[in-house]
Structures are given as C-alpha cells and as structure tokens.
Design an enzyme around this catalytic site. Structure first.
Site, PDB file in Angstrom:
ATOM      1  N   LYS A 174       0.881  -1.174   0.000  1.00  0.00           N
ATOM      2  CA  LYS A 174       0.000   0.000   0.000  1.00  0.00           C
ATOM      3  C   LYS A 174       0.912   1.215   0.000  1.00  0.00           C
ATOM      4  O   LYS A 174       1.497   1.573   1.015  1.00  0.00           O
ATOM      5  CB  LYS A 174      -0.909   0.050   1.229  1.00  0.00           C
ATOM      6  CG  LYS A 174      -1.964   1.144   1.022  1.00  0.00           C
ATOM      7  CD  LYS A 174      -2.410   1.842   2.277  1.00  0.00           C
ATOM      8  CE  LYS A 174      -1.549   2.970   2.727  1.00  0.00           C
ATOM      9  NZ  LYS A 174      -1.490   4.156   1.855  1.00  0.00           N
ATOM     10  N   GLY A 205      -4.740   3.391  -1.583  1.00  0.00           N
ATOM     11  CA  GLY A 205      -5.795   3.757  -0.652  1.00  0.00           C
ATOM     12  C   GLY A 205      -5.269   4.420   0.596  1.00  0.00           C
ATOM     13  O   GLY A 205      -4.075   4.723   0.713  1.00  0.00           O
ATOM     14  N   GLY A 207      -4.507   4.883   4.707  1.00  0.00           N
ATOM     15  CA  GLY A 207      -3.959   4.048   5.770  1.00  0.00           C
ATOM     16  C   GLY A 207      -5.029   3.379   6.618  1.00  0.00           C
ATOM     17  O   GLY A 207      -5.022   2.158   6.796  1.00  0.00           O
ATOM     18  N   PRO A 208      -5.977   4.166   7.166  1.00  0.00           N
ATOM     19  CA  PRO A 208      -6.957   3.545   8.050  1.00  0.00           C
ATOM     20  C   PRO A 208      -7.861   2.518   7.355  1.00  0.00           C
ATOM     21  O   PRO A 208      -8.501   1.725   8.031  1.00  0.00           O
ATOM     22  CB  PRO A 208      -7.775   4.746   8.556  1.00  0.00           C
ATOM     23  CG  PRO A 208      -6.825   5.899   8.440  1.00  0.00           C
ATOM     24  CD  PRO A 208      -6.023   5.639   7.203  1.00  0.00           C
ATOM     25  N   VAL A 210      -7.071   0.625   3.834  1.00  0.00           N
ATOM     26  CA  VAL A 210      -6.282  -0.468   3.243  1.00  0.00           C
ATOM     27  C   VAL A 210      -5.140  -0.886   4.184  1.00  0.00           C
ATOM     28  O   VAL A 210      -4.907  -2.073   4.425  1.00  0.00           O
ATOM     29  CB  VAL A 210      -5.723  -0.038   1.865  1.00  0.00           C
ATOM     30  CG1 VAL A 210      -4.805  -1.104   1.296  1.00  0.00           C
ATOM     31  CG2 VAL A 210      -6.871   0.243   0.908  1.00  0.00           C
ATOM     32  N   GLY A 211      -4.445   0.104   4.735  1.00  0.00           N
ATOM     33  CA  GLY A 211      -3.289  -0.190   5.592  1.00  0.00           C
ATOM     34  C   GLY A 211      -3.681  -1.016   6.808  1.00  0.00           C
ATOM     35  O   GLY A 211      -2.987  -1.948   7.201  1.00  0.00           O
ATOM     36  N   GLU A 249      10.093   1.697  10.428  1.00  0.00           N
ATOM     37  CA  GLU A 249      11.074   2.729  10.057  1.00  0.00           C
ATOM     38  C   GLU A 249      10.348   4.050  10.233  1.00  0.00           C
ATOM     39  O   GLU A 249       9.486   4.399   9.427  1.00  0.00           O
ATOM     40  CB  GLU A 249      11.516   2.567   8.588  1.00  0.00           C
ATOM     41  CG  GLU A 249      12.034   1.186   8.212  1.00  0.00           C
ATOM     42  CD  GLU A 249      13.384   0.843   8.809  1.00  0.00           C
ATOM     43  OE1 GLU A 249      14.119   1.770   9.215  1.00  0.00           O
ATOM     44  OE2 GLU A 249      13.706  -0.347   8.883  1.00  0.00           O
ATOM     45  N   CYS A 283      13.771  11.501   6.507  1.00  0.00           N
ATOM     46  CA  CYS A 283      13.640  11.022   7.896  1.00  0.00           C
ATOM     47  C   CYS A 283      14.942  11.156   8.672  1.00  0.00           C
ATOM     48  O   CYS A 283      14.930  11.441   9.860  1.00  0.00           O
ATOM     49  CB  CYS A 283      13.168   9.577   7.895  1.00  0.00           C
ATOM     50  SG  CYS A 283      14.138   8.537   6.798  1.00  0.00           S
ATOM     51  N   GLU A 381       9.822  16.637  15.177  1.00  0.00           N
ATOM     52  CA  GLU A 381      10.234  16.432  13.787  1.00  0.00           C
ATOM     53  C   GLU A 381       9.446  17.411  12.917  1.00  0.00           C
ATOM     54  O   GLU A 381       8.213  17.356  12.884  1.00  0.00           O
ATOM     55  CB  GLU A 381       9.930  14.998  13.348  1.00  0.00           C
ATOM     56  CG  GLU A 381      10.402  14.730  11.931  1.00  0.00           C
ATOM     57  CD  GLU A 381      10.030  13.342  11.407  1.00  0.00           C
ATOM     58  OE1 GLU A 381       8.883  12.916  11.577  1.00  0.00           O
ATOM     59  OE2 GLU A 381      10.910  12.707  10.798  1.00  0.00           O
TER      60      GLU A 381
END
Ligand code: NAD
Length: 479
Positions: A174, A205, A207-208, A210-211, A249, A283, A381
């Site tokens: 995804k 899609g 995250g909430p 498909v993920g 990660e 990152c 961050e």
C-alpha cells in the site's frame, strides 16, 4: 513532459490490473504547480483482503523456487526501472517536489541499484548452517504487508519489496496516497518482468482503510511499515492481535554534533546540505546543529552563507536547488513550526514564515533558527527546510542534547580527527552516524533506535528482516 492528469482506475492483484470497486478516487498534485497530476482509486478493505489472499496462494510456489530464479526476476525489475528512469524521475519530481536533477540520482538511481544489489545479496547468502547436531535453515517469513510514505517513495517501496521477494516472500504493497504514481509505474515494470501472479500485489488507498487490513489480517505474517511514529504505533497495536512480526522505520530528529576542533566551515556546510535534502523531508535529515557556544557567532555566519546557495524553484527547473514541499498540508505544518520557534524567541538566522515570491507551489523559505535545547523545535520532527542551531558548553552536554529526543535515526559528528569523532559517535543513541561527512552506504544497516523504529534496511541487514530461522535436529551418529 505531459501536464495533463492521468487517471489510474485499477489495483494490481493476482497478476492483473483489477478495476477498482469504489468510484472514490484520491487526488495527486504537482507540488510545484498545484495542478492535479493524477488520481488513484481509493481502495476498499475487500480489495486489500483479495490482495492478501492472492499473496497467500502464491507463497508456496514462489518460496520454493531456486534463489537464482527469484534473483533473476529482481535483475529484470532493475533493468525495467533503468529503462523508464526519466519517466519515473519526472513523476517523482512532480508528486514529491524534489528537483529533477537530484530526483534522477537519488529517487530513481538509488532504487535501481538496490534491486540489483538485493539479487546479489540473496545469491551470496548463507541459507543454512550446521550448528552441532542441528541444521539451521533460513526461510522466508511468508506474506508481507508493506506500507510506505511519500518522501522517497520508490526507495522506500524498493527497500521492502525487493528483499522480501528475493527472500521468497509474497507481498501486498500500500503505497503513500500522496505520491503513488511512481508505485503504479513500478507495478507495470514488475508485471512486464513476468513475476508469477499473486507474488506482488498493489492496492492504493488510505492508511486507516487499506493499511489497517494489512496490519490486522491473520494471513499477513509480517508488516513492514515506514512512516510517522504516530502511525507506526497504531499499526503495531493492530498487528499485535495476530502476533505478526512488525518492522518499523519511523521519524527522526537527527543531530549533527560539531566538536570544537572541527573544520567549522566544512561542518556547517555539510550539515546545512544534509538538512535541506528533499527540502528537509528526509527522515534521517540532520536537523539539529550542535555547536560549541564559543563558536556560535562564527557558525551563524557560515550557516547564512551556506543557505544562500539553496535557491528555491519549481522541481522541473534544472536550476532549482530546493523544491517545494509535497503538499499544502505539509507546508502549513512546517510554517506552524517556524512560527512557534519565533514565538519562543528563536534567533532567526535565515528565512522565516513569510511566503516566498513564487507564482504557485507549496514553497517554504529555507530557514535556520538559533534556539535553546529546551525549546519545542529542539524536540519535534518538522519535516521541512528548517535547521535549528543549539549551542553547548562542553562535549558531555553536546552528547546529552544529541540524545535528548524520542528519536534516534541518523546523525553526524565533525572533528579535526576521525578518532575523536568516533569516540563521540559511539556515545550517540542512534542508528547511523556520518563521521566528518562520510557518505551514505547502501550496504550498511539503516534504521532507528528508540521511537525511530526497530527495523533495519539495506543490503544483507535489510534482507534478513524477511527471514525466519528453522532448526532441524539430527540424531548424532554413534561414535
Ligand atoms: P504517515 O505515517 O502519515 O504515512 C505513512 C504511510 O502509512 C502511508 O502510506 C499512510 O497511508 C499509512 N498510514 C497512515 N495511517 C495508517 C494507519 N492507521 N494504518 C495503516 N497505515 C497507515 O507518514 P508520511 O507523512 O507519509 O511520511 C512522513 C513520515 O515518515 C515522517 O515521520 C518520516 O520521518 C517518516 N519516514 C521514516 C523513514 C525511515 O526510514 N525511518 C523514511 C521515510 C519517512
């Protein structure tokens, strides 16, 4: 170059482009022009489930192929990426905003190299070993769910699916909903390379939706996640219900520690560059520069001189050194942080929260702020072109400040001697430290301490993440 918008209407499941079930789509914007450049389908939970089941069905045959056969597929994908490298670089320059010249090398050249490198790693790997009366064998972990962010989109996909596939795993990807165009191109390349159906699947899609299917599904044996620490915590909680392996990660707030015996000019220049890569949307960017208090003013002037070279401009303009941020949301978030820093009394060394004079695009001025170690910007961050400079009194304090965030991903130490730098680098609680400007090494482990995650990517370290151990005991033969 085409400026029209591309409509992607399918997901890639079980070796085929399958028309999306839902009419809902997700827009992808060109970060420099703000124009719609593509739409991808908003995948459903049912589509994610279909992809997981396809990966499960394909696993046994794929995992038992000779390693050489799987490695040869990776070489084909590497060749496919090279053949379409300009098209990929253009897409990523537009959807992410990184200047094209840099996108060619970093966003496309890097991934092409890694596909070939993981093929080599698998070919040279010691798959089994005798330990006393046991034969210890390494086997693929199974079906891997891969969830990736937008900042180095093709790299982050590659660092998961190339080692997983060559290890013998099957995958469901995804990609980020913000920069998915490169992922669709990669799926086309993988399809053309002729991988068996179900070995690689892609569902676009949110995250909430498909993920979270990938995180929870009992037929997914491992979840490999790159993204924010916030979302990493969420998927870990969900994945714990089926006790799957989770490789994370996550975010970073890496320190560049400039020691009092360093070549200050080289150190400041190097730190500014390492912070500004991809407009700070990296990152492991070195976003905190720690300088001896006695040299703060000197470092301040050098930082101003270094940042002046980072001219902003549209990503397709070959003279741009710094592109826009990926989205309006990201720009607004970063501007909010700059305002907070100024409200808390930062010394504005360069830039600020005023909009740069650009006709369009999600631009933020490259900004350098002198702050105290207790300020908000010393911890959060920011993920934009913002460097903070913090003065320290002695080496112990420098180490304490460097280690004082929840993160531990990258970092740097600058000193007149590598030996002195190494001594300090060993005290940093972080996954990588660049010594006196040492360059990135694609075979060295990359990953985080603390809340920067628990996974490792690159070379053999990134490959072993996708393997299980099995111990086979033999009855010792009588003497
Ligand atoms: P993000 O966490 O918002 O999204 C990352 C991915 O997770 C996306 O595909 C998103 O759709 C998905 N996601 C979001 N919520 C989810 C949920 N509840 N369940 C399942 N999936 C979910 O991060 P981002 O904004 O795309 O990327 C920026 C972040 O990624 C930064 O914090 C950066 O430091 C981090 N990052 C880390 C590394 C690394 O290697 N450590 C590399 C790149 C980026």
């Amino acid at each position: 170059m085409t400026t029209s918008s591309t409509v992607y209407a399918s997901h890639y499941i079980n070796g085929q482009w399958v028309k999306a079930q839902s009419p809902e789509t997700l827009p992808v914007y060109d970060s420099s022009t703000e124009a719609l450049m593509a739409t991808v389908p908003a995948g459903t939970a049912a589509e994610a489930e279909a992809a997981v089941l396809a990966a499960r069905s394909a696993f046994e045959a794929w995992s038992t192929l000779p390693v050489e056969t799987r490695a040869a597929y990776l070489d084909k994908v590497a060749a496919g990426i090279k053949a379409r490298s300009e098209e990929l670089a253009l897409a990523i320059a537009r959807e992410v905003g990184m200047p094209l010249k840099m996108a060619r090398a970093v966003q496309v050249g890097g991934p092409a190299w890694h596909w070939g490198n993981f093929a080599k790693v698998a070919r040279n790997f010691e798959w089994e070993k005798k330990v006393g009366n046991s034969l210890v064998v390494r086997e693929p972990i199974g079906v891997v769910g891969c969830i990736t962010p937008w900042n180095f989109p093709l790299s982050q996909i590659t660092l998961k699916i190339a080692p997983a596939l060559v290890a013998g795993c099957t995958v469901v990807l995804k990609p980020s909903e913000i920069a998915p165009v490169n992922a669709m191109m990669l799926a086309q390349i993988i399809h053309e390379a002729g991988l068996p159906p179900g070995v690689f699947n892609l569902v676009n899609g949110l995250g909430p939706v498909v993920g979270e299917v990938l995180a929870t599904h009992p037929e997914v044996d491992m979840l490999s996640f790159t993204g924010s620490t916030r979302a990493g915590k969420r998927v870990s909680e969900l994945a714990s219900q089926s006790v799957k392996r989770v490789a994370l990660e996550l975010g970073g707030k890496s320190a560049s520690v400039i020691l009092d015996d360093a070549n200050l000019e080289a150190a400041v220049k190097g730190t500014v560059s390492a912070c500004m890569l991809n407009s700070g949307q990296t990152c492991s960017a070195h976003t905190r520069m720690l300088v001896p208090a006695s040299r703060y003013n000197e470092a301040r002037a050098l930082a101003q001189a270094a940042i002046a070279k980072f001219s902003i401009g549209p990503s397709l303009d070959e003279s741009s050194k710094l592109g826009p941020l990926v989205s309006s949301a990201q720009r607004d978030r970063v501007l909010g942080f700059i305002r907070t820093g100024i409200e808390e009394g930062a010394d504005v060394i360069a830039g600020g929260a005023e909009a740069p004079a650009m006709a369009s695009g999600y631009f933020v001025q490259p900004t350098i702020l002198g702050i105290k170690a207790s300020d908000t910007l010393a911890q959060e961050e920011i993920f934009g072109p913002v460097l903070v400079v913090i003065a320290y009194q002695d080496e112990d304090e420098a180490v304490r400040i460097a280690n004082s965030t929840i993160y531990g991903l990258g970092g740097a130490v600058w000193s007149g001697s590598d030996e002195h730098a190494l001594k300090v680098a060993r005290r940093l609680r972080t996954g990588q430290v660049d010594i006196n400007g040492g360059p990135f090494n694609g075979n060295a482990p990359f990953g985080g301490y603390k809340q920067s995650g628990n996974g490792r990517e690159n070379g053999v370290y990134g490959f072993e993440e996708f393997l299980e151990f099995k111990a086979l005991q033999f009855k010792p033969s009588p003497a």
